[in-house]
Write an enzyme that holds these catalytic residues in place. Structure first.
Site, PDB file in Angstrom:
ATOM      1  N   ARG A  36      -0.763  -7.872  -5.170  1.00 22.93           N
ATOM      2  CA  ARG A  36      -0.194  -7.373  -3.909  1.00 22.93           C
ATOM      3  C   ARG A  36       0.894  -8.280  -3.513  1.00 22.93           C
ATOM      4  O   ARG A  36       1.933  -7.714  -2.832  1.00 22.93           O
ATOM      5  CB  ARG A  36      -1.252  -7.556  -2.877  1.00 22.93           C
ATOM      6  CG  ARG A  36      -2.459  -6.204  -2.899  1.00 22.93           C
ATOM      7  CD  ARG A  36      -3.514  -6.582  -2.009  1.00 22.93           C
ATOM      8  NE  ARG A  36      -4.347  -5.548  -2.292  1.00 22.93           N
ATOM      9  CZ  ARG A  36      -5.569  -5.151  -1.667  1.00 22.93           C
ATOM     10  NH1 ARG A  36      -6.285  -6.265  -1.023  1.00 22.93           N
ATOM     11  NH2 ARG A  36      -6.195  -4.292  -1.592  1.00 22.93           N
ATOM     12  N   LYS A 236     -21.066   8.446  -2.594  1.00 19.16           N
ATOM     13  CA  LYS A 236     -21.793   9.473  -1.457  1.00 19.16           C
ATOM     14  C   LYS A 236     -20.819  10.459  -1.230  1.00 19.16           C
ATOM     15  O   LYS A 236     -19.704  10.299  -1.042  1.00 19.16           O
ATOM     16  CB  LYS A 236     -22.013   8.538  -0.211  1.00 19.16           C
ATOM     17  CG  LYS A 236     -23.289   7.395  -0.551  1.00 19.16           C
ATOM     18  CD  LYS A 236     -23.633   6.858   0.762  1.00 19.16           C
ATOM     19  CE  LYS A 236     -24.529   5.941   0.613  1.00 19.16           C
ATOM     20  NZ  LYS A 236     -24.919   5.265   1.869  1.00 19.16           N
ATOM     21  N   GLY A 393      -8.069   1.695  -4.840  1.00 23.47           N
ATOM     22  CA  GLY A 393      -9.775   1.258  -4.994  1.00 23.47           C
ATOM     23  C   GLY A 393     -10.119   0.937  -6.342  1.00 23.47           C
ATOM     24  O   GLY A 393      -9.478   0.459  -7.262  1.00 23.47           O
TER      25      GLY A 393
END
Length: 437
Positions: A36, A236, A393
């Site tokens: 980052r 999910k 992610g």
């Protein structure tokens, strides 16, 4: 999204408050992954080279809820202490303060300032507060081309609460606001959007990281080259309801893997046994399958699965696995990765696409025995000539760890922000920026 960037404004002699994403992993004060920091360098260097006074700000982690150098207790902590017998209150308050002191050391951006100084070959002035006397002095000391880094913005209670007074004070540090933190662009916090939304700063532009996210990812979603294939994984269905809906409208085909696939398989009448299922979303899955049919789109689901009797604990533990039909998993087993036939089916779909976006792994990729499905997707994307976009992610982590990062067209720097972009949502940290004429 036609937003102005730092190239569209004159930054010479101007104080530029730059929201970066320095939320880096650290262990004992040592940065363990500099990705980052490296990602922010092009914007910082450009501003330095063009004579700007650069004031950087970022959050780091989720520090304990005692804010400001004075460590005043928040309402929840005060209430907890007041509920104690009088003789115990002083000791309890001291414990809160001890935690706060540890957090201020653990979550301080000072190590980032030191690392940044090395990378820029120039001392970065570090302020041990966000809007206090050190920040005032640091900003006042800057000459053209100098850089300062403010302390962790989450040490200020007003950061996440969009506090107007905090925004007003921060605005006195800048002539130009620059957002280059795509990973937090979906949040409307003080330093990510509110400072502009309140009207305290008029000139607000993006840095090179956000510019690339907009030019590659947003453009691919709005104007994809067809066939357009979207791949969704992860745990999910509930986490990606609007993503599935929106991508069905935009894509030609949608692959669903990971834990969320078993809710779809159960919705079709399949037997998934101990596999992860979101029972409350079964009807939604049926609706999405019907919607795909009515739109003439394909939803591809796993045909086989790598199953085990229990979820690995620890996550990388050696476990016994078995390849079984995805819609006929044995009673005592759960699906934890896509099987070889599914990997082949999904890879063929990738090879015939012109635009591919991917968010979410195909299984528990942290375990060597359950990583083959995710590896197969990454390999197929690396080998195609299509525009390939990884939505941050776990997918980004998987592609990077497997050595395929340099084969992708674009790897997003923000998981949550990418998902909201996939949903079709407007991101506050981008919406607040000035439009190009």
């Amino acid at each position: 999204m036609n937003k102005k960037s730092i190239k569209d404004v004159d930054v010479k002699g101007k104080r530029c408050l730059v929201r970066v994403d320095f939320n880096v992993p650290m262990k004992d004060g040592v940065i363990t992954d500099e990705t980052r920091i490296n990602g922010a360098l092009p914007t910082i260097k450009y501003l330095m080279e063009h004579g700007a006074k650069v004031i950087l700000c970022s959050h780091l982690g989720k520090p304990h809820n005692i804010f400001s150098p004075g460590f005043s207790l928040n309402k929840k902590e005060k209430k907890a202490i007041e509920a104690l017998p009088e003789g115990e209150r002083e000791a309890a308050a001291k414990e809160y303060f001890k935690k706060a002191l540890k957090d201020r050391e653990k979550f301080s951006l000072r190590p980032v300032a030191e690392k940044l100084s090395e990378k820029l070959g120039k001392k970065v002035v570090f302020a041990a507060d966000v809007i206090g006397p050190e920040a005032d002095a640091a900003v006042a000391s800057l000459k053209d081309g100098d850089v300062a880094l403010l302390e962790n913005t989450r040490f200020e209670e007003g950061e996440e609460k969009r506090d107007e007074a905090l925004c007003k004070k921060l605005s006195t540090y800048c002539d130009i606001y620059v957002n280059d933190a795509f990973g937090t662009a979906h949040r409307s916090h003080a330093t990510t959007a509110a400072i502009v939304e309140y009207g305290f700063v008029k000139t607000a532009v993006c840095g090179f990281l956000i510019e690339k996210e907009l030019s590659v990812m947003a453009d691919a979603l709005e104007h994809p080259v067809h066939p357009f294939l979207a791949i969704l994984g992860g745990a999910k269905v509930a986490d990606k309801l609007k993503v599935i809906d929106n991508l069905l409208e935009k894509s030609d085909s949608l692959i669903i893997g990971g834990g969320m696939a078993y809710t779809f398989i159960k919705a079709q009448g399949g037997k998934v046994s101990k596999s992860l299922v979101d029972d409350e979303k079964i009807e939604y899955c049926r609706e999405m399958l019907e919607k795909a049919k009515s739109l003439g789109k394909r939803i591809l689901l796993p045909v086989d699965a790598v199953a085990a009797k229990n979820f690995p604990d620890p996550i990388d533990a050696d476990i016994e696995t078995k390849v079984v039909p995805a819609n006929a998993i044995p009673d005592d087993m759960m699906g934890l990765d896509i099987g070889p036939e599914t990997a082949k089916l999904f890879s063929e779909a990738i090879s015939s696409a012109k635009t591919v976006i991917w968010n979410g792994p195909m299984g528990v990729f942290e375990n060597p025995k359950l990583a083959e499905g995710t590896k197969a997707i990454a390999k197929a994307m690396a080998e195609t000539n299509a525009t390939t976009i990884i939505g941050g992610g776990d997918s980004a982590a998987a592609v990077t760890s497997l050595g395929y990062a340099d084969k992708m067209t674009h790897i997003s720097t923000g998981g949550g922000a990418s998902l909201e972009l996939f949903e079709g949502k407007k991101l506050p940290g981008i919406e607040c920026l000035n439009d190009k004429d």
